[in-house]
Every structure is written in C-alpha cells, then in structure tokens.
Design an enzyme around this catalytic site. Structure first.
Site, PDB file in Angstrom:
ATOM      1  N   LYS A  39      43.928  26.837  45.176  1.00 51.71           N
ATOM      2  CA  LYS A  39      43.887  27.951  44.934  1.00 51.71           C
ATOM      3  C   LYS A  39      42.546  28.906  43.945  1.00 51.71           C
ATOM      4  O   LYS A  39      42.053  29.858  44.293  1.00 51.71           O
ATOM      5  CB  LYS A  39      45.229  28.116  43.969  1.00 51.71           C
ATOM      6  CG  LYS A  39      45.046  27.912  42.754  1.00 51.71           C
ATOM      7  CD  LYS A  39      46.655  28.243  42.078  1.00 51.71           C
ATOM      8  CE  LYS A  39      46.490  27.258  40.272  1.00 51.71           C
ATOM      9  NZ  LYS A  39      44.919  28.047  39.576  1.00 51.71           N
ATOM     10  N   THR A  40      42.172  27.842  43.342  1.00 51.83           N
ATOM     11  CA  THR A  40      40.943  27.922  42.360  1.00 51.83           C
ATOM     12  C   THR A  40      39.396  28.409  43.573  1.00 51.83           C
ATOM     13  O   THR A  40      38.672  29.232  42.645  1.00 51.83           O
ATOM     14  CB  THR A  40      40.275  27.275  41.330  1.00 51.83           C
ATOM     15  OG1 THR A  40      41.784  27.021  39.754  1.00 51.83           O
ATOM     16  CG2 THR A  40      39.144  27.244  40.248  1.00 51.83           C
ATOM     17  N   ASP A 224      44.102  34.991  38.519  1.00 54.23           N
ATOM     18  CA  ASP A 224      44.451  33.640  38.900  1.00 54.23           C
ATOM     19  C   ASP A 224      46.606  33.521  37.750  1.00 54.23           C
ATOM     20  O   ASP A 224      46.184  34.026  37.233  1.00 54.23           O
ATOM     21  CB  ASP A 224      43.433  32.843  38.394  1.00 54.23           C
ATOM     22  CG  ASP A 224      43.912  31.461  38.513  1.00 54.23           C
ATOM     23  OD1 ASP A 224      44.405  31.279  39.541  1.00 54.23           O
ATOM     24  OD2 ASP A 224      43.107  30.299  38.287  1.00 54.23           O
ATOM     25  N   GLU A 225      46.547  32.266  38.850  1.00 55.60           N
ATOM     26  CA  GLU A 225      47.871  32.716  38.012  1.00 55.60           C
ATOM     27  C   GLU A 225      48.583  33.562  37.943  1.00 55.60           C
ATOM     28  O   GLU A 225      49.394  33.840  36.347  1.00 55.60           O
ATOM     29  CB  GLU A 225      47.736  31.357  36.788  1.00 55.60           C
ATOM     30  CG  GLU A 225      47.385  30.415  37.010  1.00 55.60           C
ATOM     31  CD  GLU A 225      47.842  28.625  37.430  1.00 55.60           C
ATOM     32  OE1 GLU A 225      49.263  29.103  38.288  1.00 55.60           O
ATOM     33  OE2 GLU A 225      46.965  27.923  37.604  1.00 55.60           O
ATOM     34  N   GLN A 255      55.818  28.357  40.287  1.00 57.44           N
ATOM     35  CA  GLN A 255      55.917  27.443  39.380  1.00 57.44           C
ATOM     36  C   GLN A 255      55.426  28.090  38.256  1.00 57.44           C
ATOM     37  O   GLN A 255      54.558  28.236  36.834  1.00 57.44           O
ATOM     38  CB  GLN A 255      53.732  26.395  39.144  1.00 57.44           C
ATOM     39  CG  GLN A 255      53.611  25.508  40.431  1.00 57.44           C
ATOM     40  CD  GLN A 255      52.731  25.037  40.698  1.00 57.44           C
ATOM     41  OE1 GLN A 255      52.585  23.945  40.131  1.00 57.44           O
ATOM     42  NE2 GLN A 255      52.001  25.341  41.969  1.00 57.44           N
ATOM     43  N   ARG A 607      52.860  16.552  40.087  1.00 54.32           N
ATOM     44  CA  ARG A 607      51.601  16.197  39.636  1.00 54.32           C
ATOM     45  C   ARG A 607      51.103  14.794  40.467  1.00 54.32           C
ATOM     46  O   ARG A 607      50.642  14.214  39.876  1.00 54.32           O
ATOM     47  CB  ARG A 607      52.083  16.105  38.178  1.00 54.32           C
ATOM     48  CG  ARG A 607      52.226  17.553  37.349  1.00 54.32           C
ATOM     49  CD  ARG A 607      51.727  18.584  37.886  1.00 54.32           C
ATOM     50  NE  ARG A 607      51.862  19.411  38.451  1.00 54.32           N
ATOM     51  CZ  ARG A 607      51.234  19.982  38.931  1.00 54.32           C
ATOM     52  NH1 ARG A 607      50.466  20.159  38.477  1.00 54.32           N
ATOM     53  NH2 ARG A 607      51.639  20.769  39.884  1.00 54.32           N
TER      54      ARG A 607
END
Length: 731
Positions: A39-40, A224-225, A255, A607
């Site tokens: 995503k970044t 973002d986020e 998330q 993770r």
C-alpha cells in the site's frame, strides 16, 4: 526523463492491481489494501504519477499518514522517483501537517507566533498542577485519566463550552477541569497534540478565506491508513477536500484495531457514500506470507459482517501448515515456545526472526521467565519488561518496605504510590533530618512532628501506621495472599481502578499477574526452604530486573502485544494465549466488540511470513487462581485444512474434559513421564486429606524429590511432594 521512461519507472515493478490504482483517472478512490499488498508503494507512486505524468504541481498535492516513520519513508521514495528535493512538499503526519498550517496562520488560529507544543509528559505535569490548584486529589482524579478525557473530547471536536451542564458531579468536575486546562494553555501559548488537530480543523472550517485557499491549493489529498482516522481527522479531511478536492484514500477495514483510540472503521464505508462516484479498488496480492497463512487469515476474517470485502492471495508457495499447540498450563506453553525458538536458532535461524505476540502485556511475564531460564536473549518491543513497569515497581516498593523498614529507596517510592499528599518539599526536609540524625527515612518519619513538617507529619504518621497495619494483617498469610493484601490495602488497586482506559486495564492485569508470580514462590507442604518466600521472591525479582534487555541492534527474540505488532512482519510468529476470555478478551465480548478482536487476530496471523504457531493452554493462573481455559473461538473459525496439530490432542488434558490417550505430557518438546510407582497419571482424579478432590496436572523430578501438580476444585492448582502428598484415586 521522458513520459515513457516515467511510466516505466512508476509502473514497471507493480502488479496489475497496483498499476490500476496508481494510474487511475483523477477521481475519488478508496483503495482496499490488504496486509502485505504494497500500500505504501501504491500511495507514493500515485503521488509521483500525478506530478510526473498528469503534470500537477508537487505543491498541489497533500499526502497524510499516521507515523513519522511512514512519512519519512514516503518522502524518501518520492525523492528517488521524482529526482527532486521533496522538503517543500506537504507530506507528513496529521499532527505534522496541522502544525505546519498553524505556524503559517497563527494569528487566524488565535495563537501567539511562538506557541509551544506540549508532549504527553508535559501535558501530564500541567494537569497535575491544575488539579492541585483546583484542590482535587490525585487519587480521586488520576492525572492520566483526566488527560485522556481532555484528549478524547478534543478528538470528538468538543470544546469545554460545548459540553452540556450536568447535575452529575463527575461530569461537572471534568468540565471544570477542561475549562481550567484550556484557559491555562491559552494564557501560556501551549498546544497539546490533540489541540493541534482541533485548532487546524477549526481554522479551515471557520475561516472562509483560509478554507478557500487550501481547497484551491490541494486539488489532490492522499491518505494512508484511512481505517485509523478518528472523527476529527475525518472531518478535517472532508473540510479540506470540500466539493472540489479529490481524495485518494488507502486503508484496510480488516486491520482497524484502534477503536479505543477513537478510530472509526465505518469511515471507509462512509467515504464511498459521501463522495460521488468513489470507486473502490482492491489490492489483494500479498508479498509477505505463504498461501497457507493467507488462507487461514481469509477464513477467519470472513466471519466479520459489513466488510467491504477482499481476499488475500500470493503467487508464492503454500508453505508449512500452521502449527496449533495445546499446552497443558501457561508454563508449558512458554516452555514449548522457547524450545521451538531454540530449535530455530540451532538450525541457523537468528533469534530476531522470531516474534512472540500476545493480547495483553501481562502475558509477557511467563514468557520472559522461560526465555531467561533458557539463556535466550529477548526484547520487549515498544514496552518495558515486566518488573520494570511502573505499577509493578510500586507494589515491589511496598513489599520491600514490609520486608525492611529501613529501605530508603522503597520508602520514597511507597510515599507516592499512590499519591497521599506528601510532596517533594516535605521529602527533602525528611531526607535532611535522616542525614543529620544518621538514620533511615522511616526512622526520621517516626520522629516527625507538626513543628518540623507541619501537616505532612500527620500524613507520614498515617503511612507508617498503614505499613505496620498491613504487616500485622498479613501475618501467617501465604506470599500470594500477602501480595494481594498489599495491593488492596496500600490503595494501589483502587488507584488503578479509577483509570478505565485501555492502559488502566493493562495496569490492573499486570497487578494480577504479579500475584500469580508470587504464588510460584510459596513452599510445598513439607518442603524445606533456605529463604522465606518473601525474601526469595524479592531476590528473584531483583535479579530478573537486573537482567539487561537486549538492545535494538542485538540478535534477540521480539516480544510484543498484537497492537504493537501492526505494520511489522517476521519469518516465524508465535501467537500465544488463544483462549476464550483472554483472546478474545472478556471485556470485548461483553461490550460487543468481537469483530475488532477478530481483526486483531487477523493482524497477528498476517505478521507471519513463513511459519505460524497458534498456542493456547488448558489451564492458566488468572487473578491468582489456576483456572481451566477454553480454546478461543478464533481457532474454530480458521479453516482446519490450514492447521496441523503439533502433537496429538490426546496428549493434553483439557479440563474439564476427560483425559484422552496415553498419560504423558509434552513440555517444551520433550515427554515428561508420569510417576507410575505411585499409581498416578495425568488426568487422574485424586483426593487429598486437606485440599479435597482434584485432577493431576503434571509431574516434576524423580525419586524422593519428585513432585506432582494437582488442580483442586476448591483451592486451585498446587505442587505437592509425592512422598508426603498421600493422594488416592477419587472414588
């Protein structure tokens, strides 16, 4: 650079879904970016695309994220892609962008030019001073709880004057504190973190000229986020965008795990409803985990309702099956984890490639002790080791003071834990008296009079009487009972009960875990000991606290809460404590927040890159009592095709279920055989002359020193010497 070269640079290494998001026409977009889907990279390449391909000025794009680390990473990538300095770009965190805006428009925002920012510690000190000025006691109005209240009101966009008048004393007092706090900040030119956002939002909302300026300037806003935005952040973004700005939001509703910080996952769906023709794009290809791990995560999160919907996949291999380990006790669970870590180390895998994730910070203690016993280096990520935590050090000070009244260090800490009106000036006078009289602080406090210390002499006398009273009351108690009494009678339990935040709950859990720790130092019936239990425990705690935690650059196992793990990844992950009431926590079940707990489990699973272990225990010491545990519902919700039992379930007693299979227990990967000479085996129901009926849990040692652990119905789990226990099979 030619346009074709720019296209190749920006799209060449992206997958088709990422390319579609980066090169999408200029319109509102919500990009659902799954864990490990890049995503970044998409957000950064989108900004570079707008500048290099669409021909926009870099100054016309605003990019907002949540952490300084993410903002720095974004700026670094942009500099490489655009090959120009990016220091002048408006790329930063919500707080950083708000601060920049307020510096430019300080007059319009009603601030002095040299306004100062209060960090969390500065804010806490200001709150403490105000409480004292308002004659409000710290123990009744905990400063951290007050600061959290003020911040929460600001994050909801509420000033003190917006709060309704209330006949309720608590609500009225909180409003009064908030008013005094804001007046002091305004007078001194101080701005806390929540105020940065609120003041910037009000500036853009209420000043028509400034609002119009930024709407003309920022034609594109990248976020973002997005799933972590709170009410104030969402409203600020919508105000900046207005009807002309274009929002490009990247986030993952699966998330969203920070509702306790004010994050609202519903903002993602709300955005699609409020913005005309807002397309939803999905990034589902994962570059982190194996297909097996992703399959497990997908099957779990599919249980949540109201999702925007996506399914992670990978072009990589299936990988190993997820290992599920049913431990017999929490100690067994810890030993198993450490054993597997040591196996990995022996096979050439560095310790730093292993992470142990847990729901609550209190769970770290048992894991820490197992790691220390094995000589395995570890580090608590984003937190303190168990015996370094403030609330634990508070209780330890009281225990040491009970043990030795002349312990000056413990006396000084106990004086303020919890606060009891004995200030720094009085302590300074007491230190002088102790030094001049060549005596301890306890002795100096015993000699204090109103003539020498004024009203503080009375408070000191009450403290000394309290310590002596606890000593008398706890005479003959077990160490666990003594610790519980100290926590209650000292006022620490009531002090931390007042803090209803997530942090306060964590502190209370740590107090309960400390009681669990002390019970482990109670001698067995008939056992000869060199040190009394309190001395033995204090010695153990001092030695363990003295063990240096590994530094960031050292090879060590990573321990952290699931919340702290978000954004990180590890080759091997142990997700421990998967028991109903622990994870998901009982509070979230009761409050109807089960879906967020499921998202937290999803975060934990994703993770892991190569290997994932899911562990739980059939018996765990909770609130000082050994209790039977039920496996987490999340384990049932994961498709079983992705899970393999680390050992047959028959090897585990799952109280109150009957024992299935052979009577032996695997601890840390090695079988511990029962003591056949005494006719006992794990799972056998037995009776004891004093403790009544119970179930055999475990064995330790051989010969005359052999011990047996029995979980008694009335008194919980106890270790007994086999030679003296005189256990008989229950009828």
């Amino acid at each position: 650079m030619t346009p074709d070269d720019a296209r190749t640079l920006l799209l060449g290494e992206l997958n088709p879904a990422q390319q579609s998001a980066v090169s999408a026409p200029q319109a509102h977009r919500l990009v659902l970016a799954g864990a490990g889907s890049g995503k970044t990279r998409v957000l950064t390449h989108r900004l570079a695309w707008l500048v290099a391909i669409e021909g926009l000025s870099p100054q016309s794009v605003l990019a907002v994220t949540f952490t300084n680390k993410a903002a720095a990473e974004m700026r670094g990538r942009l500099e490489q892609l655009l090959r120009v300095p990016v220091s002048s770009l408006w790329v930063g965190t919500f707080h950083g962008i708000a601060h920049r805006m307020l510096r430019l428009h300080y007059k319009d925002a009603g601030l002095p030019q040299n306004f100062q920012i209060l960090d969390a510690d500065d804010q806490l000190r200001l709150v403490k001073r105000l409480l004292k000025n308002l004659d409000l006691a710290d123990d009744q109005w905990p400063p951290r709880a007050v600061a959290s209240y003020i911040n929460a009101r600001k994050e909801d966009g509420q000033r003190a004057e917006h709060l309704p008048e209330s006949p309720d004393f608590i609500a009225h007092t909180y409003k009064r504190i908030y008013e005094a706090y804001q007046a002091q900040c305004d007078q001194s030119g101080l701005v806390d973190f929540a105020e940065l956002l609120l003041r910037a939002y009000e500036l853009c909302r209420d000043n028509a000229a400034i609002q119009a300026h930024y709407r003309r300037r920022f034609r594109h806003i990248l976020v973002d986020e997005f799933q972590d935005t709170n009410h104030l952040q969402y409203q600020w973004l919508r105000t900046l965008a207005g009807d002309t700005g274009i929002l490009f939001a990247v986030g993952d509703d699966d998330q969203s795990i920070y509702s306790w910080r004010g994050a609202r996952v519903e903002h993602m769906l709300q955005l699609t409803r409020e913005l005309p023709n807002c397309d939803v794009l999905r990034l589902e290809q994962n570059y982190r985990s194996t297909a097996t791990i992703l399959g497990a995560a997908n099957s779990l999160i599919a249980r949540n309702q109201g999702r925007l919907g996506k399914e992670l996949w990978t072009a990589g291999n299936d990988g190993e099956a997820i290992q599920r380990y049913e431990a017999f006790t929490d100690l067994d669970e810890a030993e198993f984890v450490v054993h597997r870590v040591r196996d990995g180390l022996n096979a050439g895998r560095p310790l730093s490639q292993h992470a142990i994730l847990y729901r609550t910070s209190a769970q770290s203690r048992v894991m820490e002790e197992a790691l220390i016993r094995s000589g395995t280096q570890y580090r608590i990520y984003g937190g303190l080791r168990f015996f370094e935590r403030a609330e634990i050090k508070d209780v330890m000070a009281w225990l040491r003071l009970l043990h030795n009244r002349d312990d000056d260090v413990s006396f000084e800490r106990a004086v303020g834990a919890p606060p009891r009106g004995i200030g720094a000036t009085s302590l300074d006078k007491l230190r002088v008296a102790a030094r001049d009289g060549e005596m301890s602080l306890w002795q100096a406090a015993s000699n204090a009079t109103p003539a020498t210390l004024g009203r503080t002499a009375k408070a000191l006398g009450e403290l000394l009487a309290l310590v002596d009273g606890i000593a008398a009351k706890t005479h003959g108690q077990t160490l666990g009972e003594l610790t519980e009494t100290v926590i209650r009678e000292s006022g620490l339990r009531a002090h931390f009960d007042k803090d209803r935040s997530e942090q306060g709950e964590g502190r209370r859990e740590n107090l309960d875990e400390l009681i669990n720790a002390t019970r482990g130092f109670e001698p067995l019936p008939g056992e000869e000991v060199e040190l009394d239990p309190l001395t033995a425990f204090l010695t153990h705690a001092a030695l363990e606290a003295g063990e240096r935690q590994s530094g960031p650059g050292e090879d060590c196992v990573q321990l952290m809460t699931l919340h702290a793990a978000k954004g990180l990844e590890f080759p091997v992950v142990f997700l421990v404590g998967l028991e109903q009431g622990l994870f998901p926590s009982q509070r979230t079940i009761d409050e109807g927040h089960l879906e967020e707990e499921r998202r937290l489990c999803y975060v934990g699973i994703t993770r892991a890159r190569e290997q994932l272990y899911l562990t739980h225990s059939g018996s765990r010491r909770i609130h000082g009592v050994q209790q039977s545990c039920v496996p987490s519902q999340f384990l049932r919700e994961i498709d079983p095709q992705f899970i393999a039992e680390t050992r047959p379930r028959a090897g585990v007693l799952h109280a109150p279920s009957p024992m299935r299979g052979g009577p032996q227990l695997l601890r840390g990967g090695a079988a511990v055989k029962p003591d056949a000479a005494h006719g006992l085996h794990i799972g056998l129901r037995v009776t004891h002359s004093k403790f009544g009926e119970g179930t055999v849990l475990n064995f330790d040692g051989e010969g005359p020193g052999a011990r047996v652990e029995v979980n008694f119905k009335r008194d919980g789990a106890k270790w007994l010497m086999l030679a003296y226990a005189k256990l008989h099979p229950a009828g």
